[in-house]
Design an enzyme around this catalytic site. Sequence first.
Site, mmCIF file in Angstrom:
data_model
loop_
_atom_site.group_PDB
_atom_site.id
_atom_site.type_symbol
_atom_site.label_atom_id
_atom_site.label_comp_id
_atom_site.label_asym_id
_atom_site.label_seq_id
_atom_site.Cartn_x
_atom_site.Cartn_y
_atom_site.Cartn_z
ATOM 1 N N ASP A 1 0.826 -1.203 0.000
ATOM 2 C CA ASP A 1 0.000 0.000 0.000
ATOM 3 C C ASP A 1 0.865 1.258 0.000
ATOM 4 O O ASP A 1 1.954 1.275 0.581
ATOM 5 C CB ASP A 1 -0.899 -0.010 1.245
ATOM 6 N N ARG B 1 -0.584 9.024 -9.940
ATOM 7 C CA ARG B 1 -0.561 7.777 -9.177
ATOM 8 C C ARG B 1 0.192 6.665 -9.915
ATOM 9 O O ARG B 1 0.859 5.839 -9.297
ATOM 10 C CB ARG B 1 -1.997 7.318 -8.884
ATOM 11 N N HIS C 1 3.032 3.491 -8.989
ATOM 12 C CA HIS C 1 2.931 2.071 -9.317
ATOM 13 C C HIS C 1 4.195 1.585 -10.042
ATOM 14 O O HIS C 1 4.639 0.447 -9.833
ATOM 15 C CB HIS C 1 1.705 1.806 -10.189
ATOM 16 N N LEU D 1 11.944 -20.145 -4.013
ATOM 17 C CA LEU D 1 10.818 -19.348 -3.542
ATOM 18 C C LEU D 1 9.600 -19.504 -4.445
ATOM 19 O O LEU D 1 9.723 -19.509 -5.675
ATOM 20 C CB LEU D 1 11.225 -17.870 -3.504
#
Length: 245
Positions: free
Chosen positions: A21, A34, A38, A132
């Site tokens: 977040d 925005r 990102h 992983l």
Amino acid sequence: MSYKEQIDKSRLPRHIAIIMDGNGRWAKEKGRERTYGHQYGAEAVRMVTEASVETGIEYLTLYAFSTENWNRPDEEVDALMALMVMSIENETPTLMKHNVRLQAIGDLSRMPAEVKAKLDQCIGVTSQNTGLTLVLALSYSTKWEMVEAVKAIARQAVSGSLAVEEITDRTIDDRLTTAAMPDPDLLIRTGGEMRISNFLLWQAAYAELYFTPEYWPDFGKESFYKAICDYQNRERRFGKISEQL
């Protein structure tokens, strides 16, 4: 001493889940759109994935796009989808280099065809890797997941292949999108908010929660190692008392 040096490799969380977040607020504070946040958030994904590999974490689940995120402005959703395609394509060689297996959970039928195709391709290419397991939660929410699980159980009950008396918590576990992986031991949320936002609510019943004010683009390797150190300083009792452990 760095946080990485303080980690006890014998007591690692098997599964770490992260609510990434703060991308938008990070960009806004810099006077940018925005989508700029990102883009830098994708770099943080790379750093945390590498840190997980270096530390020996088995599973890393990243909340990349929720079912509620479809309600964001179209231009932001389109930019996120385009970024996702590019990131998946660009990172596939790196995942192979580090022996990382990619998986995805969520209502993937809602993803644009190009994103789904790139995702399926990367999942296939990395499927034999043994290090992983990196899980992307895409178009995901626990409420959606639980509804789907209940539907599956109801269909079996109606058909007679499952008796109501036989339903247990394991019955639900086995019908979740996370059925093949362990529940998260540590759930991290960046960005300063202190809520779980419809993410792995069933699976995180006993997860240790770690909230940090750092925005996701600022969450680097040392931040990740710090969260693991904090986890290792806690006593996980699972309903017991200290003397029983």
